[in-house]
Motif scaffolding. Structure first.
Motif, PDB file in Angstrom:
ATOM      1  N   PHE A  85      58.824  40.760 -27.394  1.00  0.00           N
ATOM      2  CA  PHE A  85      57.445  40.562 -26.945  1.00  0.00           C
ATOM      3  C   PHE A  85      56.669  41.772 -27.470  1.00  0.00           C
ATOM      4  O   PHE A  85      57.170  42.895 -27.426  1.00  0.00           O
ATOM      5  CB  PHE A  85      57.354  40.531 -25.415  1.00  0.00           C
ATOM      6  CG  PHE A  85      58.257  39.515 -24.769  1.00  0.00           C
ATOM      7  CD1 PHE A  85      58.129  38.167 -25.065  1.00  0.00           C
ATOM      8  CD2 PHE A  85      59.237  39.907 -23.873  1.00  0.00           C
ATOM      9  CE1 PHE A  85      58.964  37.222 -24.477  1.00  0.00           C
ATOM     10  CE2 PHE A  85      60.067  38.979 -23.271  1.00  0.00           C
ATOM     11  CZ  PHE A  85      59.930  37.628 -23.580  1.00  0.00           C
ATOM     12  N   GLN A  86      55.455  41.548 -27.936  1.00  0.00           N
ATOM     13  CA  GLN A  86      54.712  42.670 -28.513  1.00  0.00           C
ATOM     14  C   GLN A  86      53.232  42.570 -28.149  1.00  0.00           C
ATOM     15  O   GLN A  86      52.653  41.490 -28.166  1.00  0.00           O
ATOM     16  CB  GLN A  86      54.881  42.679 -30.027  1.00  0.00           C
ATOM     17  CG  GLN A  86      54.541  44.021 -30.646  1.00  0.00           C
ATOM     18  CD  GLN A  86      54.956  44.069 -32.113  1.00  0.00           C
ATOM     19  OE1 GLN A  86      54.212  43.623 -32.968  1.00  0.00           O
ATOM     20  NE2 GLN A  86      56.137  44.613 -32.397  1.00  0.00           N
ATOM     21  N   TRP A  87      52.672  43.711 -27.801  1.00  0.00           N
ATOM     22  CA  TRP A  87      51.242  43.782 -27.472  1.00  0.00           C
ATOM     23  C   TRP A  87      50.584  44.791 -28.398  1.00  0.00           C
ATOM     24  O   TRP A  87      51.169  45.822 -28.747  1.00  0.00           O
ATOM     25  CB  TRP A  87      51.044  44.243 -26.024  1.00  0.00           C
ATOM     26  CG  TRP A  87      51.621  43.300 -25.032  1.00  0.00           C
ATOM     27  CD1 TRP A  87      50.975  42.308 -24.342  1.00  0.00           C
ATOM     28  CD2 TRP A  87      52.983  43.250 -24.597  1.00  0.00           C
ATOM     29  NE1 TRP A  87      51.860  41.639 -23.534  1.00  0.00           N
ATOM     30  CE2 TRP A  87      53.093  42.190 -23.668  1.00  0.00           C
ATOM     31  CE3 TRP A  87      54.133  43.974 -24.927  1.00  0.00           C
ATOM     32  CZ2 TRP A  87      54.290  41.851 -23.046  1.00  0.00           C
ATOM     33  CZ3 TRP A  87      55.333  43.634 -24.311  1.00  0.00           C
ATOM     34  CH2 TRP A  87      55.396  42.590 -23.383  1.00  0.00           C
ATOM     35  N   ARG A  88      49.343  44.473 -28.768  1.00  0.00           N
ATOM     36  CA  ARG A  88      48.562  45.382 -29.608  1.00  0.00           C
ATOM     37  C   ARG A  88      47.254  45.674 -28.897  1.00  0.00           C
ATOM     38  O   ARG A  88      46.583  44.752 -28.444  1.00  0.00           O
ATOM     39  CB  ARG A  88      48.284  44.730 -30.971  1.00  0.00           C
ATOM     40  CG  ARG A  88      49.530  44.589 -31.803  1.00  0.00           C
ATOM     41  CD  ARG A  88      49.338  43.676 -32.998  1.00  0.00           C
ATOM     42  NE  ARG A  88      50.603  43.556 -33.702  1.00  0.00           N
ATOM     43  CZ  ARG A  88      50.932  44.238 -34.786  1.00  0.00           C
ATOM     44  NH1 ARG A  88      50.060  45.077 -35.319  1.00  0.00           N
ATOM     45  NH2 ARG A  88      52.104  44.100 -35.354  1.00  0.00           N
ATOM     46  N   ILE A  89      46.912  46.949 -28.816  1.00  0.00           N
ATOM     47  CA  ILE A  89      45.616  47.335 -28.270  1.00  0.00           C
ATOM     48  C   ILE A  89      44.869  48.047 -29.391  1.00  0.00           C
ATOM     49  O   ILE A  89      45.211  49.163 -29.779  1.00  0.00           O
ATOM     50  CB  ILE A  89      45.728  48.240 -27.031  1.00  0.00           C
ATOM     51  CG1 ILE A  89      46.559  47.535 -25.958  1.00  0.00           C
ATOM     52  CG2 ILE A  89      44.351  48.517 -26.444  1.00  0.00           C
ATOM     53  CD1 ILE A  89      47.863  48.139 -25.699  1.00  0.00           C
TER      54      ILE A  89
ATOM     55  N   LYS B 285      46.030  50.611 -18.337  1.00  0.00           N
ATOM     56  CA  LYS B 285      46.193  49.154 -18.339  1.00  0.00           C
ATOM     57  C   LYS B 285      47.524  48.782 -17.707  1.00  0.00           C
ATOM     58  O   LYS B 285      48.557  49.370 -18.021  1.00  0.00           O
ATOM     59  CB  LYS B 285      46.155  48.643 -19.794  1.00  0.00           C
ATOM     60  CG  LYS B 285      46.400  47.159 -19.953  1.00  0.00           C
ATOM     61  CD  LYS B 285      45.130  46.381 -19.819  1.00  0.00           C
ATOM     62  CE  LYS B 285      45.351  44.893 -20.038  1.00  0.00           C
ATOM     63  NZ  LYS B 285      44.171  44.109 -19.719  1.00  0.00           N
ATOM     64  N   LYS B 286      47.462  47.778 -16.795  1.00  0.00           N
ATOM     65  CA  LYS B 286      48.689  47.205 -16.244  1.00  0.00           C
ATOM     66  C   LYS B 286      48.803  45.792 -16.793  1.00  0.00           C
ATOM     67  O   LYS B 286      47.816  45.071 -16.847  1.00  0.00           O
ATOM     68  CB  LYS B 286      48.606  47.133 -14.718  1.00  0.00           C
ATOM     69  CG  LYS B 286      48.808  48.444 -14.026  1.00  0.00           C
ATOM     70  CD  LYS B 286      48.418  48.378 -12.567  1.00  0.00           C
ATOM     71  CE  LYS B 286      49.460  47.743 -11.713  1.00  0.00           C
ATOM     72  NZ  LYS B 286      49.204  47.975 -10.271  1.00  0.00           N
ATOM     73  N   PHE B 287      49.988  45.408 -17.201  1.00  0.00           N
ATOM     74  CA  PHE B 287      50.162  44.029 -17.665  1.00  0.00           C
ATOM     75  C   PHE B 287      51.567  43.554 -17.320  1.00  0.00           C
ATOM     76  O   PHE B 287      52.515  44.333 -17.262  1.00  0.00           O
ATOM     77  CB  PHE B 287      49.899  43.916 -19.173  1.00  0.00           C
ATOM     78  CG  PHE B 287      50.829  44.718 -20.039  1.00  0.00           C
ATOM     79  CD1 PHE B 287      51.949  44.135 -20.610  1.00  0.00           C
ATOM     80  CD2 PHE B 287      50.576  46.068 -20.294  1.00  0.00           C
ATOM     81  CE1 PHE B 287      52.802  44.876 -21.419  1.00  0.00           C
ATOM     82  CE2 PHE B 287      51.426  46.816 -21.102  1.00  0.00           C
ATOM     83  CZ  PHE B 287      52.545  46.211 -21.664  1.00  0.00           C
ATOM     84  N   SER B 288      51.675  42.272 -17.068  1.00  0.00           N
ATOM     85  CA  SER B 288      52.972  41.698 -16.724  1.00  0.00           C
ATOM     86  C   SER B 288      53.555  40.993 -17.949  1.00  0.00           C
ATOM     87  O   SER B 288      52.883  40.817 -18.959  1.00  0.00           O
ATOM     88  CB  SER B 288      52.820  40.708 -15.565  1.00  0.00           C
ATOM     89  OG  SER B 288      51.982  39.641 -15.973  1.00  0.00           O
ATOM     90  N   ILE B 289      54.800  40.587 -17.834  1.00  0.00           N
ATOM     91  CA  ILE B 289      55.457  39.806 -18.890  1.00  0.00           C
ATOM     92  C   ILE B 289      55.814  38.463 -18.260  1.00  0.00           C
ATOM     93  O   ILE B 289      56.871  38.322 -17.627  1.00  0.00           O
ATOM     94  CB  ILE B 289      56.709  40.525 -19.436  1.00  0.00           C
ATOM     95  CG1 ILE B 289      56.353  41.966 -19.859  1.00  0.00           C
ATOM     96  CG2 ILE B 289      57.307  39.742 -20.617  1.00  0.00           C
ATOM     97  CD1 ILE B 289      57.531  42.784 -20.347  1.00  0.00           C
ATOM     98  N   PRO B 290      54.912  37.475 -18.372  1.00  0.00           N
ATOM     99  CA  PRO B 290      55.120  36.209 -17.667  1.00  0.00           C
ATOM    100  C   PRO B 290      56.446  35.543 -18.002  1.00  0.00           C
ATOM    101  O   PRO B 290      57.043  34.881 -17.150  1.00  0.00           O
ATOM    102  CB  PRO B 290      53.947  35.332 -18.142  1.00  0.00           C
ATOM    103  CG  PRO B 290      52.928  36.278 -18.668  1.00  0.00           C
ATOM    104  CD  PRO B 290      53.676  37.476 -19.155  1.00  0.00           C
ATOM    105  N   ASP B 291      56.943  35.748 -19.238  1.00  0.00           N
ATOM    106  CA  ASP B 291      58.213  35.127 -19.638  1.00  0.00           C
ATOM    107  C   ASP B 291      59.360  35.600 -18.742  1.00  0.00           C
ATOM    108  O   ASP B 291      60.222  34.812 -18.347  1.00  0.00           O
ATOM    109  CB  ASP B 291      58.533  35.474 -21.095  1.00  0.00           C
ATOM    110  CG  ASP B 291      57.373  35.134 -22.012  1.00  0.00           C
ATOM    111  OD1 ASP B 291      57.482  34.165 -22.766  1.00  0.00           O
ATOM    112  OD2 ASP B 291      56.346  35.838 -21.957  1.00  0.00           O
ATOM    113  N   LEU B 292      59.376  36.908 -18.415  1.00  0.00           N
ATOM    114  CA  LEU B 292      60.429  37.434 -17.549  1.00  0.00           C
ATOM    115  C   LEU B 292      60.293  36.861 -16.146  1.00  0.00           C
ATOM    116  O   LEU B 292      61.294  36.556 -15.486  1.00  0.00           O
ATOM    117  CB  LEU B 292      60.377  38.968 -17.502  1.00  0.00           C
ATOM    118  CG  LEU B 292      60.647  39.701 -18.816  1.00  0.00           C
ATOM    119  CD1 LEU B 292      60.625  41.203 -18.594  1.00  0.00           C
ATOM    120  CD2 LEU B 292      61.976  39.292 -19.427  1.00  0.00           C
ATOM    121  N   ASP B 293      59.052  36.699 -15.675  1.00  0.00           N
ATOM    122  CA  ASP B 293      58.819  36.114 -14.346  1.00  0.00           C
ATOM    123  C   ASP B 293      59.313  34.667 -14.307  1.00  0.00           C
ATOM    124  O   ASP B 293      59.945  34.247 -13.342  1.00  0.00           O
ATOM    125  CB  ASP B 293      57.330  36.163 -13.985  1.00  0.00           C
ATOM    126  CG  ASP B 293      56.827  37.595 -13.819  1.00  0.00           C
ATOM    127  OD1 ASP B 293      57.663  38.490 -13.572  1.00  0.00           O
ATOM    128  OD2 ASP B 293      55.610  37.817 -13.939  1.00  0.00           O
TER     129      ASP B 293
END
Length: 203
Positions: A102-106, A138-146
């Motif tokens: 999983f990858q995020w870009r800001i 920034k707080k963010f979740s990983i919906p896939d893990l949930d």
């Protein structure tokens, strides 16, 4: 009665497929009325985008919420927002996965790498980005893990910074890699319409 697993829910959903612009587009309609739309690169099998939509309180169709891929351009809703758009220099947070992570870009974060820290908050089931200069948080979740009921693993998390962009990577756990491989096999079985064929084929 056991809650059906995420993979079982995907299998049970009504699915339509369309091949267009080098992408395989899959639309899911779940029993609860929620919709999910995914796009995969045909050559690589890479997930390009994932969006969600559900009915609003009045029973009408809500707006698509982007989970993976480019955020929707504010200009698309220009009439609704009366042309009030965010500054183009504001940080832009988006998720762009790879096959293994999983990858995020800001974008628009000009500070050097040593300013940032990225950590896992296990109890809150989220990741947190902090900066020592207090310029970004920034707080963010990983919906896939949930969805797969998997714990967050701090060892799977890493980040780098280049070209004013902070890139955060979380290695996919083996359970998700296995489930994604199974899902890809099933998605390939859906007969896809080509973009000139009119209606999508359904399963």
């Amino acid at each position: 009665m056991a809650v059906p697993s995420w993979l079982e829910r995907l299998r049970a959903a009504r699915k339509t497929a369309l091949v267009q612009d080098g992408k395989r587009k899959i639309h899911y309609l779940f029993e609860d009325g929620k919709e999910m739309a995914e796009e995969y690169d045909i050559k690589t099998g890479q997930l390009v985008s994932r969006k969600w939509r559900e009915k609003n309180t009045l029973g009408g169709t809500g707006k698509w919420q982007v989970e993976v891929g480019e955020p929707t351009s504010p200009l698309l809703g220009a009439l609704e927002s009366e042309l009030i758009t965010e500054s183009s220099s504001n940080p832009i947070f988006m998720r762009k996965d790879t096959l293994s992570s999983f990858q995020w870009r800001i974008c628009n974060l000009p500070y050097p790498k040593e300013v940032y820290s990225v950590s896992v908050e296990e109890e809150q089931r989220c990741c947190v980005i902090r900066t020592t200069n207090k310029k970004y948080y920034k707080k963010f979740s990983i919906p896939d893990l949930d969805r797969y009921h998997l714990p967050l693993d701090a060892a799977a998390l890493s980040f780098t910074h280049a070209n004013n962009t902070l890139i955060i990577t979380y290695q996919k756990p083996k359970e998700i890699l296995a489930a994604e491989e199974q899902l890809q096999k099933e998605l390939k079985k859906i007969k896809a319409a080509n973009s000139g064929d009119g209606d999508c084929k359904t399963q």
